[in-house]
Scaffold this active site. Structure first.
Site, PDB file in Angstrom:
ATOM      1  N   THR A 142       0.832  -1.191   0.000  1.00 46.77           N
ATOM      2  CA  THR A 142       0.000   0.000   0.000  1.00 46.77           C
ATOM      3  C   THR A 142       0.877   1.256   0.000  1.00 46.77           C
ATOM      4  O   THR A 142       2.092   1.152  -0.234  1.00 46.77           O
ATOM      5  CB  THR A 142      -1.050  -0.082   1.147  1.00 46.77           C
ATOM      6  OG1 THR A 142      -1.937   1.013   1.023  1.00 46.77           O
ATOM      7  CG2 THR A 142      -0.417  -0.080   2.528  1.00 46.77           C
ATOM      8  N   LYS A 173       3.236   1.271  -3.949  1.00 47.20           N
ATOM      9  CA  LYS A 173       2.546   0.527  -5.015  1.00 47.20           C
ATOM     10  C   LYS A 173       3.225   0.622  -6.382  1.00 47.20           C
ATOM     11  O   LYS A 173       3.180  -0.324  -7.158  1.00 47.20           O
ATOM     12  CB  LYS A 173       1.096   1.021  -5.155  1.00 47.20           C
ATOM     13  CG  LYS A 173       0.196   0.468  -4.081  1.00 47.20           C
ATOM     14  CD  LYS A 173      -1.257   0.837  -4.342  1.00 47.20           C
ATOM     15  CE  LYS A 173      -2.101   0.357  -3.193  1.00 47.20           C
ATOM     16  NZ  LYS A 173      -3.517   0.627  -3.345  1.00 47.20           N
ATOM     17  N   LYS A 191      -0.162  16.812 -11.645  1.00 45.14           N
ATOM     18  CA  LYS A 191      -0.411  15.380 -11.471  1.00 45.14           C
ATOM     19  C   LYS A 191      -1.680  14.948 -12.205  1.00 45.14           C
ATOM     20  O   LYS A 191      -1.758  13.856 -12.756  1.00 45.14           O
ATOM     21  CB  LYS A 191      -0.466  15.016  -9.987  1.00 45.14           C
ATOM     22  CG  LYS A 191       0.934  14.968  -9.390  1.00 45.14           C
ATOM     23  CD  LYS A 191       0.930  14.712  -7.911  1.00 45.14           C
ATOM     24  CE  LYS A 191       0.651  13.253  -7.548  1.00 45.14           C
ATOM     25  NZ  LYS A 191       0.585  13.084  -6.074  1.00 45.14           N
TER      26      LYS A 191
HETATM   27  P1  ATR Z   1      -2.982   6.796  -3.423  1.00 51.76           P
HETATM   28  O1  ATR Z   1      -1.904   5.869  -3.850  1.00 51.76           O
HETATM   29  O2  ATR Z   1      -3.847   6.226  -2.343  1.00 51.76           O
HETATM   30  O3  ATR Z   1      -3.797   7.362  -4.535  1.00 51.76           O
HETATM   31  P2  ATR Z   1      -1.377   9.188  -3.288  1.00 51.76           P
HETATM   32  O4  ATR Z   1      -0.659   8.739  -4.499  1.00 51.76           O
HETATM   33  O5  ATR Z   1      -0.575   9.745  -2.151  1.00 51.76           O
HETATM   34  O6  ATR Z   1      -2.223   7.996  -2.663  1.00 51.76           O
HETATM   35  O7  ATR Z   1      -2.529  10.237  -3.750  1.00 51.76           O
HETATM   36  C1  ATR Z   1      -3.292  10.937  -2.855  1.00 51.76           C
HETATM   37  C2  ATR Z   1      -4.277  11.854  -3.600  1.00 51.76           C
HETATM   38  O8  ATR Z   1      -5.027  12.596  -2.631  1.00 51.76           O
HETATM   39  C3  ATR Z   1      -3.614  12.880  -4.495  1.00 51.76           C
HETATM   40  O9  ATR Z   1      -4.484  13.144  -5.578  1.00 51.76           O
HETATM   41  C4  ATR Z   1      -3.503  14.107  -3.572  1.00 51.76           C
HETATM   42  O10 ATR Z   1      -3.451  15.336  -4.246  1.00 51.76           O
HETATM   43  P3  ATR Z   1      -2.038  15.921  -4.779  1.00 51.76           P
HETATM   44  O11 ATR Z   1      -1.768  15.218  -6.085  1.00 51.76           O
HETATM   45  O12 ATR Z   1      -2.276  17.359  -4.952  1.00 51.76           O
HETATM   46  O13 ATR Z   1      -1.017  15.584  -3.734  1.00 51.76           O
HETATM   47  C5  ATR Z   1      -4.822  14.002  -2.848  1.00 51.76           C
HETATM   48  N1  ATR Z   1      -4.802  14.696  -1.553  1.00 51.76           N
HETATM   49  C6  ATR Z   1      -4.193  14.286  -0.421  1.00 51.76           C
HETATM   50  N2  ATR Z   1      -4.414  15.165   0.578  1.00 51.76           N
HETATM   51  C7  ATR Z   1      -5.182  16.158   0.064  1.00 51.76           C
HETATM   52  C8  ATR Z   1      -5.746  17.377   0.588  1.00 51.76           C
HETATM   53  N3  ATR Z   1      -5.577  17.730   1.858  1.00 51.76           N
HETATM   54  N4  ATR Z   1      -6.473  18.135  -0.255  1.00 51.76           N
HETATM   55  C9  ATR Z   1      -6.669  17.780  -1.530  1.00 51.76           C
HETATM   56  N5  ATR Z   1      -6.159  16.654  -2.089  1.00 51.76           N
HETATM   57  C10 ATR Z   1      -5.422  15.857  -1.303  1.00 51.76           C
END
Ligand code: ATR
Length: 273
Positions: A62, A66, A155
């Protein structure tokens, strides 16, 4: 023969996977155990060596490993190749084989409800690893268009390129402009971690109605602010725990080559809330 399985990631203490899999082993009287193993981002190489040293039978992967785990695999299935990420690994005498159960785990609750996705317009919140598996799944089901909305626009754009490569029309948006959303979306899917800490929902309820399917992959709390808003608009709801359960069932079946005890696994998830 005693088999040991694990989930690796960081953070790992809140993972429900050990409880879900151990409940399944108990139900079927299998001599297996499943542990949570914290591996920080920079320590994946030594972490994998340790798992091989204890002859782990298999493990889940996780956040944040990943994608990185792909480098350690000797073989991987077509889903991993398409998505570029793995979440289920089999250790075959030191040979690591990767699978990805996130994509089918995401699609299954939609299929179980007999909801058709083909030709639909999807609003996807988030652009991380989970979103990538979901886009691959949506592509497999021939959606018409995906609007990706993310805090970080770059992204979203990267993921947009991936979506276009697999033949889906795509637009990208930033969460800052969420209030201006006014499209007619068949599906609204939250694949970001927004909601996990009870953050308020940024998606305007005015774009939800009784024909909209709102799917939040955040499973804790069960009723996120997004889900609460969707309920107030009589939208169809798909809960995050459903995907969690489906991907766990698939991992179990890959490792143990027998049918997973679905109800026992579901019961333990629901009991944890
Ligand atoms: P996963 O593998 O579970 O998808 P990740 O790759 O860390 O985890 O992605 C997390 C997602 O949640 C991303 O789209 C992140 O946005 P960013 O690309 O801008 O980092 C989003 N995310 C996490 N915390 C956030 C917050 N407080 N507000 C808005 N988006 C958030």
């Amino acid at each position: 023969m005693l088999k040991t399985f694990a989930v690796i990631g960081d953070p790992i203490d809140h993972s429900l996977s050990p409880a879900i899999h151990n409940a399944a082993y108990r139900q079927l009287n299998l001599e297996c155990t499943y542990i949570g193993y914290k591996i920080p981002r920079a320590e994946l190489t030594s972490g994998i060596e340790s798992l091989k040293a204890i002859k782990i039978s298999g493990f889940n992967v996780t956040i944040p490993h990943k994608i990185e785990i792909m480098k350690f695999l000797d073989e991987f299935d077509d889903n991993c190749k398409l998505i570029g990420a793995a979440n289920t690994i089999v250790n075959d005498n030191g040979l690591l084989k990767g699978y990805n159960t996130d994509m089918d785990g995401f699609l299954e609750p939609i299929k179980k409800r007999d909801i058709s996705i083909k030709g639909s317009h999807v609003l996807l919140i988030g652009a991380g690893g989970a979103s990538r598996a979901i886009i691959a799944g949506l592509g497999k089901e021939h959606v018409k268009k995906i609007s990706i909305i993310n805090r970080t626009l770059e992204k979203a754009n990267e993921l947009g390129n991936f979506a276009r490569k697999i033949g889906i029309k795509t637009e990208t948006l930033t969460l800052e402009n969420a209030l201006e959303l006014n499209g007619d979306y068949n599906f609204i899917v939250n694949a970001s971690s927004l909601g996990l800490k009870n953050e308020s929902n940024l998606i305007p309820p005015k774009i939800m109605n009784e024909r909209t399917v709102v799917y939040d992959i955040v499973y804790k709390p069960v009723n996120t602010e997004l889900i609460k808003d969707a309920k107030s608009k009589n939208s169809q709801i798909i809960y995050g725990y459903e995907m969690l359960l489906e991907q766990a069932v698939r991992s179990f079946e890959i490792w143990l080559k027998q049918k997973a005890p679905y109800d026992a696994m579901k019961k333990v998830i629901l009991g944890k809330f």
